[in-house]
Design a protein around this motif. Structure first.
Motif, mmCIF file in Angstrom:
data_model
loop_
_atom_site.group_PDB
_atom_site.id
_atom_site.type_symbol
_atom_site.label_atom_id
_atom_site.label_comp_id
_atom_site.label_asym_id
_atom_site.label_seq_id
_atom_site.Cartn_x
_atom_site.Cartn_y
_atom_site.Cartn_z
ATOM 1 N N GLY A 1 4.840 16.785 -4.929
ATOM 2 C CA GLY A 1 5.752 15.686 -5.198
ATOM 3 C C GLY A 1 7.206 15.946 -4.853
ATOM 4 N N ARG B 1 -6.644 12.469 -10.323
ATOM 5 C CA ARG B 1 -5.420 12.686 -11.076
ATOM 6 C C ARG B 1 -5.664 12.563 -12.570
ATOM 7 N NH1 ARG B 1 -0.905 13.695 -10.592
ATOM 8 N NH2 ARG B 1 0.932 12.604 -9.842
ATOM 9 N N ILE B 2 -6.429 11.569 -12.931
ATOM 10 C CA ILE B 2 -6.739 11.378 -14.344
ATOM 11 C C ILE B 2 -7.531 12.572 -14.858
ATOM 12 C CG2 ILE B 2 -8.081 10.012 -15.986
ATOM 13 C CD1 ILE B 2 -7.268 7.513 -14.450
ATOM 14 N N PHE C 1 0.831 -1.200 0.000
ATOM 15 C CA PHE C 1 0.000 0.000 0.000
ATOM 16 C C PHE C 1 0.866 1.251 0.000
ATOM 17 C CE2 PHE C 1 -2.146 3.494 2.095
ATOM 18 C CZ PHE C 1 -3.349 3.547 1.417
ATOM 19 N N GLN D 1 2.586 5.924 -2.734
ATOM 20 C CA GLN D 1 3.693 6.811 -3.085
ATOM 21 C C GLN D 1 3.651 7.173 -4.558
ATOM 22 O OE1 GLN D 1 7.391 4.939 -1.684
ATOM 23 N NE2 GLN D 1 7.902 6.984 -0.951
ATOM 24 N N GLN D 2 3.348 6.182 -5.347
ATOM 25 C CA GLN D 2 3.280 6.434 -6.781
ATOM 26 C C GLN D 2 2.149 7.388 -7.114
ATOM 27 O OE1 GLN D 2 3.560 3.111 -9.315
ATOM 28 N NE2 GLN D 2 5.517 2.513 -8.463
ATOM 29 N N MET D 3 1.168 7.431 -6.249
ATOM 30 C CA MET D 3 0.077 8.369 -6.465
ATOM 31 C C MET D 3 0.444 9.763 -5.989
ATOM 32 S SD MET D 3 -1.774 6.587 -8.084
ATOM 33 C CE MET D 3 -2.614 8.142 -8.425
ATOM 34 N N ILE E 1 -6.750 8.518 -7.750
ATOM 35 C CA ILE E 1 -6.403 8.210 -9.130
ATOM 36 C C ILE E 1 -7.391 8.885 -10.066
ATOM 37 C CG2 ILE E 1 -6.179 6.375 -10.831
ATOM 38 C CD1 ILE E 1 -5.220 4.529 -8.660
ATOM 39 N N ASP E 2 -8.661 8.793 -9.719
ATOM 40 C CA ASP E 2 -9.685 9.444 -10.540
ATOM 41 C C ASP E 2 -9.396 10.928 -10.678
ATOM 42 O OD1 ASP E 2 -11.000 7.100 -10.900
ATOM 43 O OD2 ASP E 2 -12.525 7.447 -9.368
ATOM 44 N N SER F 1 -8.267 1.444 0.299
ATOM 45 C CA SER F 1 -7.927 1.460 -1.119
ATOM 46 C C SER F 1 -8.879 2.322 -1.927
ATOM 47 C CB SER F 1 -7.934 0.038 -1.681
ATOM 48 O OG SER F 1 -6.960 -0.737 -1.018
ATOM 49 N N GLN G 1 1.951 18.591 -7.320
ATOM 50 C CA GLN G 1 2.977 19.602 -7.118
ATOM 51 C C GLN G 1 3.812 19.317 -5.884
ATOM 52 O OE1 GLN G 1 1.124 23.373 -6.997
ATOM 53 N NE2 GLN G 1 -0.108 22.994 -8.806
ATOM 54 N N LEU H 1 -7.635 5.670 -2.314
ATOM 55 C CA LEU H 1 -6.622 5.744 -3.367
ATOM 56 C C LEU H 1 -7.275 5.850 -4.731
ATOM 57 C CD1 LEU H 1 -3.589 3.358 -3.086
ATOM 58 C CD2 LEU H 1 -3.690 5.831 -2.947
ATOM 59 N N ARG H 2 -8.310 5.058 -4.886
ATOM 60 C CA ARG H 2 -9.005 5.060 -6.168
ATOM 61 C C ARG H 2 -9.513 6.447 -6.486
ATOM 62 N NH1 ARG H 2 -12.733 2.349 -10.324
ATOM 63 N NH2 ARG H 2 -12.937 4.457 -11.041
ATOM 64 N N LEU I 1 3.832 1.652 -1.184
ATOM 65 C CA LEU I 1 4.465 1.836 -2.490
ATOM 66 C C LEU I 1 3.490 2.374 -3.526
ATOM 67 C CD1 LEU I 1 6.604 -1.409 -2.551
ATOM 68 C CD2 LEU I 1 7.331 0.906 -1.970
ATOM 69 N N ILE I 2 2.298 1.821 -3.503
ATOM 70 C CA ILE I 2 1.307 2.263 -4.480
ATOM 71 C C ILE I 2 0.885 3.700 -4.186
ATOM 72 C CG2 ILE I 2 -1.017 1.866 -5.372
ATOM 73 C CD1 ILE I 2 -0.500 -1.160 -4.649
#
Lengths: 156, 156
Positions: free
Chosen positions: B138, B100-101, B54, B59-61, B97-98, B90, B136, B93-94, B56-57
DNA sequence: ATGAAAGCTCAATTGAGCTTGAGATCAAGC
DNA sequence: GCTTGATCTCAAGCTCAATTGAGCTTTCAT
């Protein structure tokens, strides 16, 4: 004829929403060039507003300053870049955005599967092997891993 | 009855594709907790594999370790999180992602307009005002700006 | 019982990307 | 002319996310 074609560092900063110190930093890194007044103060071209804007946007796409410098190097030397020049450069960014959206979409799909099963296991889901490499380089010293996150996950 | 319910740090690292040093680092940051053997070695629960995944994922987000710690804090204390617990987390997180997209899609649209006109001007395009704030944060010390990039651009 | 492999702590370092002084100079409006 | 604010240089500092190294201890398979 208006000699306001040259702008001071403070104005460039204000027009782009960056700190003055950041602009100097970018210049030091070779992303920007400045003329100097007799007294040694920097004077930028109006076109540099666009240049800084590009830097900021590219940064958000996960490019490092070094990579951005490479992109900017493709702009014509000597003359002020015209619309066509910027279009050429910006198209590369567009491709990046597309790639990023695609990667995120895939991640989302996989996460949905994981939410369904509650597994959240890299091994099973492969959620990790599908990541956009550029996204990982973003923060931290992951470069020390040689960006091998994917490979490692596969052998895990 | 198998006492392999406890795993050593090396195994946790291998199973998640992270470095051992990173796991210790995460523990120091409070993202992970470890039991200790009589000799002082860390022993993790099998469930921590999921926990690291979790991290790691997330973080990628673009989440910072601190933010991830907050998310993880929502997992039940005391008992091993079950599938439903992970699903709840989770889902957050979803949503990210939404978002972000959506942000990227908007950026792409605006960039397309800019490519068309060659302007690449923050002021005109508002390409900047539409960014995902999380993206940003990031890299770099942008937190020092209080994440006000958007506001600044608006007053510029 | 032993020796290699794995683990431990703690402090220091890395690298990107800036910011923050300190101390001096420049530019511009009154 | 003077003052005020903007700039200048240069070095040092800072965050985040880890890694690296030194020196030492624990585990475990044989």
């Amino acid at each position: 004829m208006h000699r306001t074609d040259l702008i001071a560092i403070g104005e460039l900063a204000a027009r782009t929403g960056t700190a003055v110190s950041a602009i100097r930093f970018y210049e030091a890194k070779g992303l920007l060039e400045a003329l100097r007044t007799g007294g040694g103060q920097r004077r930028f071209l109006r076109a540099d507003i666009r240049r800084v804007s590009f830097i900021l946007i590219a940064q958000q796409m996960g490019l490092s300053l070094e990579e951005i410098a490479c992109e900017l190097a493709r702009l014509p030397a000597g003359r002020t870049p015209n619309a066509a020049d910027w279009t050429r450069i910006s198209t590369g960014l567009r491709a990046r955005i597309d790639a990023r959206i695609a990667a995120l979409t895939k991640t989302r799909e996989l996460l949905d599967q994981c939410i369904g099963c509650g597994c959240l296991s890299l091994k099973k889901c492969g959620l990790y092997n599908s990541q956009d490499k550029a996204a990982q380089r973003g923060a931290g010293p992951r470069y020390l891993l040689g960006d091998r996150a994917g490979e490692i996950a596969e052998t895990a």
